[in-house]
Design a protein around this motif. Structure first.
Motif, PDB file in Angstrom:
ATOM      1  N   THR A  82       0.831  -1.196   0.000  1.00 35.13           N
ATOM      2  CA  THR A  82       0.000   0.000   0.000  1.00 35.13           C
ATOM      3  C   THR A  82       0.870   1.253   0.000  1.00 35.13           C
ATOM      4  N   LEU A  83       1.936   1.225   0.778  1.00 36.23           N
ATOM      5  CA  LEU A  83       2.875   2.339   0.827  1.00 36.23           C
ATOM      6  C   LEU A  83       3.456   2.610  -0.568  1.00 36.23           C
ATOM      7  N   TYR A  84       3.852   1.554  -1.263  1.00 34.88           N
ATOM      8  CA  TYR A  84       4.384   1.700  -2.623  1.00 34.88           C
ATOM      9  C   TYR A  84       3.325   2.280  -3.567  1.00 34.88           C
ATOM     10  N   ALA A  85       2.088   1.833  -3.447  1.00 41.10           N
ATOM     11  CA  ALA A  85       1.018   2.334  -4.318  1.00 41.10           C
ATOM     12  C   ALA A  85       0.816   3.835  -4.123  1.00 41.10           C
ATOM     13  N   ILE A  86       0.892   4.299  -2.884  1.00 38.04           N
ATOM     14  CA  ILE A  86       0.761   5.732  -2.610  1.00 38.04           C
ATOM     15  C   ILE A  86       1.888   6.501  -3.298  1.00 38.04           C
ATOM     16  N   VAL A  87       3.113   6.026  -3.144  1.00 38.95           N
ATOM     17  CA  VAL A  87       4.267   6.699  -3.753  1.00 38.95           C
ATOM     18  C   VAL A  87       4.139   6.686  -5.275  1.00 38.95           C
ATOM     19  N   ARG A  88       3.796   5.544  -5.836  1.00 42.01           N
ATOM     20  CA  ARG A  88       3.671   5.419  -7.298  1.00 42.01           C
ATOM     21  C   ARG A  88       2.626   6.399  -7.847  1.00 42.01           C
ATOM     22  N   GLU A  89       1.471   6.477  -7.200  1.00 42.11           N
ATOM     23  CA  GLU A  89       0.419   7.392  -7.659  1.00 42.11           C
ATOM     24  C   GLU A  89       0.885   8.846  -7.626  1.00 42.11           C
ATOM     25  N   GLU A  90       1.578   9.230  -6.574  1.00 46.51           N
ATOM     26  CA  GLU A  90       2.051  10.615  -6.464  1.00 46.51           C
ATOM     27  C   GLU A  90       3.185  10.895  -7.447  1.00 46.51           C
ATOM     28  N   MET A  91       4.039   9.932  -7.687  1.00 39.12           N
ATOM     29  CA  MET A  91       5.141  10.135  -8.631  1.00 39.12           C
ATOM     30  C   MET A  91       4.631  10.181 -10.070  1.00 39.12           C
ATOM     31  N   LEU A  98       9.480  19.274  -6.290  1.00 38.30           N
ATOM     32  CA  LEU A  98       9.568  18.033  -5.510  1.00 38.30           C
ATOM     33  C   LEU A  98       9.014  18.236  -4.102  1.00 38.30           C
ATOM     34  N   GLU A  99       9.074  19.455  -3.613  1.00 38.27           N
ATOM     35  CA  GLU A  99       8.512  19.761  -2.297  1.00 38.27           C
ATOM     36  C   GLU A  99       7.022  19.442  -2.248  1.00 38.27           C
ATOM     37  N   THR A 100       6.336  19.673  -3.355  1.00 39.46           N
ATOM     38  CA  THR A 100       4.908  19.370  -3.441  1.00 39.46           C
ATOM     39  C   THR A 100       4.671  17.867  -3.437  1.00 39.46           C
ATOM     40  N   VAL A 101       5.559  17.127  -4.088  1.00 40.41           N
ATOM     41  CA  VAL A 101       5.422  15.672  -4.168  1.00 40.41           C
ATOM     42  C   VAL A 101       5.640  15.034  -2.799  1.00 40.41           C
ATOM     43  N   VAL A 102       6.732  15.419  -2.098  1.00 41.67           N
ATOM     44  CA  VAL A 102       6.975  14.824  -0.774  1.00 41.67           C
ATOM     45  C   VAL A 102       5.861  15.178   0.196  1.00 41.67           C
ATOM     46  N   ASP A 103       5.339  16.390   0.092  1.00 38.46           N
ATOM     47  CA  ASP A 103       4.229  16.801   0.952  1.00 38.46           C
ATOM     48  C   ASP A 103       3.002  15.918   0.719  1.00 38.46           C
ATOM     49  N   ALA A 104       2.682  15.670  -0.538  1.00 40.57           N
ATOM     50  CA  ALA A 104       1.518  14.832  -0.862  1.00 40.57           C
ATOM     51  C   ALA A 104       1.699  13.406  -0.354  1.00 40.57           C
ATOM     52  N   LEU A 138      18.060  16.626  -3.809  1.00 41.79           N
ATOM     53  CA  LEU A 138      17.342  15.896  -2.770  1.00 41.79           C
ATOM     54  C   LEU A 138      16.371  16.834  -2.067  1.00 41.79           C
ATOM     55  N   VAL A 139      15.140  16.345  -1.901  1.00 43.63           N
ATOM     56  CA  VAL A 139      14.151  17.048  -1.091  1.00 43.63           C
ATOM     57  C   VAL A 139      13.585  16.033  -0.111  1.00 43.63           C
ATOM     58  N   SER A 140      13.561  16.387   1.174  1.00 44.08           N
ATOM     59  CA  SER A 140      13.028  15.516   2.221  1.00 44.08           C
ATOM     60  C   SER A 140      12.003  16.273   3.040  1.00 44.08           C
TER      61      SER A 140
END
Length: 146
Positions: A82-91, A98-104, A138-140
């Motif tokens: 499920t964690l991977y699916a969330i990341v894949r959808e946002e990517m 990238l700040e917007t992506v990590v936030d989402a 890198l953005v964290s």
């Protein structure tokens, strides 16, 4: 160690053995993580980045308080599928920053797994277009439950 007199042992204060003693509390943090998830995505401020795309690597760390000897059910932890699916959808959604992506990603993981104590998401953009040969940007983002 002796508990006679006044002394501090791992943060517990013992007055003397006839008086109240405070228990030494232990806690465990369990980390569920996905590292080096590779994506070819179209994030970038410049229009050519959104057309040509780039290679990205994502790391996600989720910390949860753990009771040793706990259950053996998936519903009691973070499902990394499920964690991977969330990341894949946002990517897969093109964004300028990238700040917007990590936030989402952090927001969605936090919503899905409300029992988490800490989340960290990092995205590395390979060879960003600023002239360096082998650079990574890198953005964290880290979230800590209050």
């Amino acid at each position: 160690m002796s508990v006679y007199g006044r002394m501090v042992i791992k943060g517990a204060f013992f007055v003397d053995r006839k008086m109240c003693r405070f228990a030494i509390m232990e806690s465990y943090k369990q980390v569920i993580a996905l590292q080096n998830l590779r994506f070819y995505s179209f994030h970038g401020f410049y229009p050519e980045e959104q057309i040509l795309g780039n290679e990205f690597f994502v790391d996600v760390y989720c910390y949860v308080n753990k009771v040793l000897g706990g259950g053996d059910e998936l519903k009691e932890t973070v499902n990394y599928e499920t964690l991977y699916a969330i990341v894949r959808e946002e990517m897969n959604m093109s964004r300028k920053l990238l700040e917007t992506v990590v936030d989402a990603i952090v927001r969605r993981v936090k919503e899905r797994y409300s029992f988490l104590e800490y989340i960290k998401v990092s995205i590395r953009k390979m060879n960003p277009p600023f002239g360096a040969d082998t650079a990574e940007a890198l953005v964290s983002l880290e979230w800590v439950k209050n």
